[in-house]
Enzyme design. Structure first.
Site, PDB file in Angstrom:
ATOM      1  N   SER A  98     -10.748 -40.882  75.807  1.00  0.00           N
ATOM      2  CA  SER A  98     -11.121 -41.826  74.651  1.00  0.00           C
ATOM      3  C   SER A  98     -12.522 -42.258  74.572  1.00  0.00           C
ATOM      4  O   SER A  98     -13.487 -41.339  74.496  1.00  0.00           O
ATOM      5  CB  SER A  98      -9.972 -43.217  75.132  1.00  0.00           C
ATOM      6  OG  SER A  98     -10.250 -44.249  74.013  1.00  0.00           O
ATOM      7  N   ASP A 131      -3.132 -35.621  66.186  1.00  0.00           N
ATOM      8  CA  ASP A 131      -4.455 -36.564  66.333  1.00  0.00           C
ATOM      9  C   ASP A 131      -4.601 -36.996  64.698  1.00  0.00           C
ATOM     10  O   ASP A 131      -4.570 -36.025  63.738  1.00  0.00           O
ATOM     11  CB  ASP A 131      -5.422 -35.690  66.544  1.00  0.00           C
ATOM     12  CG  ASP A 131      -5.650 -35.361  67.981  1.00  0.00           C
ATOM     13  OD1 ASP A 131      -4.807 -35.777  68.715  1.00  0.00           O
ATOM     14  OD2 ASP A 131      -6.551 -34.773  68.512  1.00  0.00           O
ATOM     15  N   HIS A 138      -1.120 -40.002  71.395  1.00  0.00           N
ATOM     16  CA  HIS A 138      -2.056 -40.646  72.085  1.00  0.00           C
ATOM     17  C   HIS A 138      -1.973 -40.798  73.433  1.00  0.00           C
ATOM     18  O   HIS A 138      -1.089 -41.049  74.141  1.00  0.00           O
ATOM     19  CB  HIS A 138      -1.992 -42.213  71.511  1.00  0.00           C
ATOM     20  CG  HIS A 138      -2.770 -42.944  72.159  1.00  0.00           C
ATOM     21  ND1 HIS A 138      -4.448 -42.786  72.051  1.00  0.00           N
ATOM     22  CD2 HIS A 138      -2.889 -43.932  72.909  1.00  0.00           C
ATOM     23  CE1 HIS A 138      -5.100 -43.563  72.721  1.00  0.00           C
ATOM     24  NE2 HIS A 138      -4.356 -44.460  73.363  1.00  0.00           N
TER      25      HIS A 138
END
Length: 406
Positions: free
Chosen positions: A170, A259, A295
């Site tokens: 991230s 993604d 995620h």
């Protein structure tokens, strides 16, 4: 009923910035934290943490920057005179949430240390909005300098200075990149920091709920920079000369099939591959794509087959496996070990605003061009173009596809 309605309307009106599922800032300056993983205490007793001893250290008393160290006892004993690679890990959380001491990151760093046989330094940096960018960059740099100085006896006794890796997920991937840039410049060269490898992730999405839509990938940046920078900031889209300045010899970019901005990860890999090929420096750029995942799946579902396969690829990367494998793995039932994924999904589904997260390679993008994975100008949307070593020969760089087999 009327009073209750007014109360709800007033509460909504007070919100100054809604960064769900992570936090909300109210007009009075109050911050409401929406999503946090439980903290875990450190322990120097290896058997209390899957054979990994952990302890916390203060790096800079003036800023409060600290770190949690992870030492795999079995690897340390077996290494003998051969020292362990050292991994400086920077947690994610869009620059404004999460912690090296939370259960999700404690668990991941423990697994990384045990699996790779590496001494992991997980950095606890200051968070926005109380400490806007560049505080996180400065803290990560302080941590790297501290690691390079062997200020801690675990580092002095076990760490190999010739095998230093920067890693992050991230926003942590963005911070890791900029830390590597700084290490490649004059202050880093004077310090003697030699970065062997760097691991970066890409943006990912939830199954059925987009966490960061393509049209809004950079919108939190003014928030985490306290309004001092816009989306033309070179810290989001670094120039080619900055990439060329990196002395890092190897780069691994990890993406997932779902993604939202998968192409940005491919473009980033392409820029590294182009530079290594053009300059004949012998650098290695590797892309790992996890099929069917979303995620930060490796955090909230560490026992998932694709999470284990991603870890295997990272372990190979750290330990310099000559020929990375194309891994075909069975799909296992979803196991949300930390209840982190379910909390995130509930926040996303309950929120009246778009849930968002700034993933690393959204911050390290670039002009649209050949994405590196594919020889054409556009990346195929079916994601089936790369099927094995024969196909890989047509593309620059190294690619692994972690498959989910139904």
């Amino acid at each position: 009923m009327h009073a209750s309605k007014n109360f709800v309307e007033d509460a909504v009106a007070e919100v100054d910035f809604d960064f769900s599922p992570f936090l909300k800032r109210y007009k009075d300056g109050r911050i409401e934290w929406l999503l946090r993983s439980p903290p875990v205490a450190a322990s120097e007793i290896p058997r209390a943490n899957r054979g990994v001893a952990t302890r916390d250290v203060v790096i800079d008393h003036s800023t409060g920057v600290s770190a949690r160290l992870f030492l795999p006892s079995r690897a340390a004993k077996a290494a003998g005179n051969r020292r362990l690679p050292r991994v400086v890990y920077i947690h994610g959380g869009s620059f404004c949430t999460e912690s090296a001491f939370y259960r999700s990151y404690h668990g991941y760093a423990s697994s990384l240390a045990a699996s790779a046989g590496a001494l992991v330094v997980s950095v606890e940096y200051r968070l926005a909005p109380e400490h806007p960018i560049p505080a996180a960059y400065d803290d990560a740099w302080s941590a790297l300098k501290w690691v390079a100085s062997f200020a801690d006896h675990w580092l002095a006794d076990y760490a190999d200075p010739a095998r230093t890796f920067l890693a992050g997920d991230s926003a942590g991937g963005n911070i890791a990149y900029h830390t590597a840039v700084r290490a490649s410049q004059d202050d880093g060269l004077e310090l003697g920091v030699d970065i062997e490898g760097m691991r970066l992730p890409s943006e990912e999405v939830w199954d059925g709920a987009v966490v960061f839509p393509a049209y809004g990938v950079d919108w939190p940046w003014p928030f985490v920079t306290a309004g001092q920078a816009g989306n033309d900031d070179p810290r989001l889209i670094p120039p080619d000369e900055e990439i060329a300045s990196l002395t890092c010899r190897r780069v691994l970019v990890a993406v997932a099939e779902k993604d939202t901005l998968l192409e940005r990860g491919c473009r980033l890999l392409d820029r590294f591959s182009d530079y290594y090929e053009r300059t004949a420096t012998g650098g290695e750029a590797t892309l790992v794509e996890s099929e069917g995942e979303d995620h930060v799946f490796h955090l909230y579902s560490p026992l998932h087959a694709t999470s284990r396969s991603l870890m295997e690829n990272i372990v190979h990367f750290i330990n310099q496996t000559p020929k990375p494998m194309i891994l075909g793995v069975p799909r296992r039932p979803f196991m949300d070990v930390f209840d982190y994924g379910m909390n995130m999904k509930r926040r996303c589904s309950d929120s009246t605003t778009t849930c968002s997260i700034a993933y690393a390679t959204s911050k390290i993008g670039g002009p649209k061009k050949n994405y590196g994975l594919f020889s054409g100008a556009e990346r195929p949307t079916n994601k089936q173009a790369y099927k094995g070593p024969a196909a890989a020969a047509a593309f620059p760089g190294t690619r692994h596809l972690i498959k989910n087999m139904w």
